[in-house]
Motif scaffolding. Structure first.
Motif, PDB file in Angstrom:
ATOM      1  N   LEU A 165       0.830  -1.201   0.000  1.00  0.00           N
ATOM      2  CA  LEU A 165       0.000   0.000   0.000  1.00  0.00           C
ATOM      3  C   LEU A 165       0.867   1.253   0.000  1.00  0.00           C
ATOM      4  N   PHE A 166       1.918   1.244   0.799  1.00  0.00           N
ATOM      5  CA  PHE A 166       2.817   2.401   0.864  1.00  0.00           C
ATOM      6  C   PHE A 166       3.507   2.635  -0.480  1.00  0.00           C
ATOM      7  N   ILE A 167       4.031   1.577  -1.074  1.00  0.00           N
ATOM      8  CA  ILE A 167       4.732   1.699  -2.358  1.00  0.00           C
ATOM      9  C   ILE A 167       3.764   2.130  -3.459  1.00  0.00           C
ATOM     10  N   ALA A 168       2.554   1.586  -3.448  1.00  0.00           N
ATOM     11  CA  ALA A 168       1.551   1.977  -4.447  1.00  0.00           C
ATOM     12  C   ALA A 168       1.233   3.461  -4.335  1.00  0.00           C
ATOM     13  N   PHE A 169       1.146   3.951  -3.108  1.00  0.00           N
ATOM     14  CA  PHE A 169       0.898   5.375  -2.890  1.00  0.00           C
ATOM     15  C   PHE A 169       2.023   6.212  -3.471  1.00  0.00           C
ATOM     16  N   LEU A 170       3.277   5.822  -3.239  1.00  0.00           N
ATOM     17  CA  LEU A 170       4.412   6.578  -3.783  1.00  0.00           C
ATOM     18  C   LEU A 170       4.424   6.544  -5.306  1.00  0.00           C
ATOM     19  N   PHE A 171       4.025   5.419  -5.897  1.00  0.00           N
ATOM     20  CA  PHE A 171       3.947   5.342  -7.363  1.00  0.00           C
ATOM     21  C   PHE A 171       2.890   6.320  -7.890  1.00  0.00           C
ATOM     22  N   PHE A 172       1.747   6.352  -7.234  1.00  0.00           N
ATOM     23  CA  PHE A 172       0.697   7.280  -7.658  1.00  0.00           C
ATOM     24  C   PHE A 172       1.173   8.728  -7.504  1.00  0.00           C
ATOM     25  N   TRP A 173       1.782   9.028  -6.381  1.00  0.00           N
ATOM     26  CA  TRP A 173       2.304  10.373  -6.135  1.00  0.00           C
ATOM     27  C   TRP A 173       3.377  10.719  -7.168  1.00  0.00           C
TER      28      TRP A 173
END
Length: 392
Positions: A303-311
């Motif tokens: 979830l954290f990595i997915a958030f950084l990818f989106f950002w």
């Protein structure tokens, strides 16, 4: 005269090659700490030195109107060669923090003859579909910026100096291809030496001012996010007590995602409008700033990595669109200067935001640190909304 497709391909590839110099120092940051006995705070100083060099360079290039008075491809070549040479200064055996900052500053100075001049060359070839073209161009900048992190990961068993040599050779290649394959564009209008009063006059145009203010809000966030992606990853993995070996690869992928986002935003702008897509992506990146504490505290790594990818995607997707708006609302004879000046002012803001985050990083918890970046997108969105309400 080469076809537009060939022109775009060469400009994009040359831009990719040359902008790999930008974060070359950041990618080997830990190696520089060990090699030259630096403190951890050196990251912010070295990043700021590149930014300050770029700002100084863009100001000089704007005042002397290099991109409007001389062949942009030749300006690009000379800048690429000199930036590459000074990038090699990082290998000097007796470097100190001061000398490293000096080499990073001069590299940044000549990057001013690469990134905005590349946009000027694209604007000289593309009047229709400029947003899509700049989407590819800024996408190349993003990939070039991320590349040193990938090189660092791929050369983990080789000396860090290979990253510096590789980025320098790529810069030489990019500059050479530009001057050999891209002549002056059909829509280029040779300008004269800029008069100082013209600089202030640029901002008297409401549409130009709107585009510039939107760009400034975007820049407040962008380079600080890029500079601190490795810090975000390191902080998170410390919290969950994990030490993965793939953080450099992750940093590359997170930043590089923005390259694809730039291309997609360029196509979306053709269908839905440049200003609308720019405002949407800027607002989304602002939301990421505000909700970032929620993701730093999650134990779910995916979830954290997915958030950084989106950002990483939305933080830069609006960049080519604001550059398109600036180019469209500037006089043809000063278009290169206008793009360079707006870049100069925008990158000035990156120094403030990078240093502010570095200063506050020792005073507030990291998970709350990046909410401050939301100030920039909020300012940019307000500029767009105000302009829209004024036109009703």
């Amino acid at each position: 005269m080469p076809t537009n497709r060939k022109v775009l391909l060469v400009i994009v590839f040359a831009q990719f090659c040359c902008t790999s110099l930008w974060f070359a120092g950041n990618a080997v940051y830990h190696d520089l700490l060990l090699a030259y006995d630096l403190l951890p705070s050196a990251l912010a100083h070295l990043t700021t030195a590149v930014q300050f060099g770029f700002i100084t360079g863009t100001l000089v290039f704007a005042l002397l109107s290099f991109a409007d008075r001389f062949s942009p491809s030749k300006v690009f070549l000379v800048s690429a060669l000199l930036a590459g040479v000074f990038n090699l200064g990082l290998l000097y055996n007796t470097n100190t923090l001061f000398s490293l900052m000096g080499f990073r500053f001069v590299t940044g100075f000549f990057l001013a003859g690469i990134y905005p001049v590349g946009m000027k060359i694209a604007a000289d070839y593309f009047q229709q579909g400029l947003g899509k073209s700049l989407g590819f161009l800024v996408g190349a900048l993003v990939l070039g910026t991320a590349l040193p992190h990938l090189l660092k990961d791929l050369t983990a068993t080789i000396s860090w100096t290979s990253v510096i040599w590789s980025t320098t050779l790529l810069s030489f290649l990019g500059g050479s291809l530009m001057v050999l394959l891209i002549p002056d564009g059909p829509f280029r209008k040779k300008g004269s030496k800029l008069k100082l009063q013209q600089l202030g006059g640029l901002f008297k145009h409401k549409d130009f001012r709107m585009a510039a203010f939107g760009y400034f809000g975007h820049m407040w966030e962008l380079y600080t996010f890029w500079a601190f992606v490795p810090v975000m990853l390191f902080t998170y993995y410390q919290k969950i007590e994990t030490t993965p070996t793939y953080t450099s690869l992750l940093a590359f992928a997170i930043i590089a995602t923005g390259g694809l986002a730039c291309v997609c935003s360029g196509y979306a702008a053709q269908k839905f409008g440049t200003k609308k897509i720019a405002g949407l992506t800027l607002a989304l990146s602002g939301v990421c700033c505000l909700v970032s504490p929620l993701f730093f505290t999650t134990v779910n790594e995916i979830l954290f990595i997915a958030f950084l990818f989106f950002w990483g995607a939305v933080v830069v997707a609006d960049s080519p669109l604001f550059s398109t708006l600036v180019a469209h609302n500037a006089d043809a004879k000063t278009k290169g200067t206008a793009l360079t000046l707006v870049n100069c002012l925008g990158y000035s803001l990156t120094i403030v935001s990078i240093q502010l985050i570095a200063y506050l990083s020792t005073r507030i918890p990291t998970e709350f640190l990046f909410m401050i970046l939301g100030v920039g997108p909020a300012f940019g969105v307000l500029a767009l909304v105000k302009k829209r309400s004024n036109t009703k």
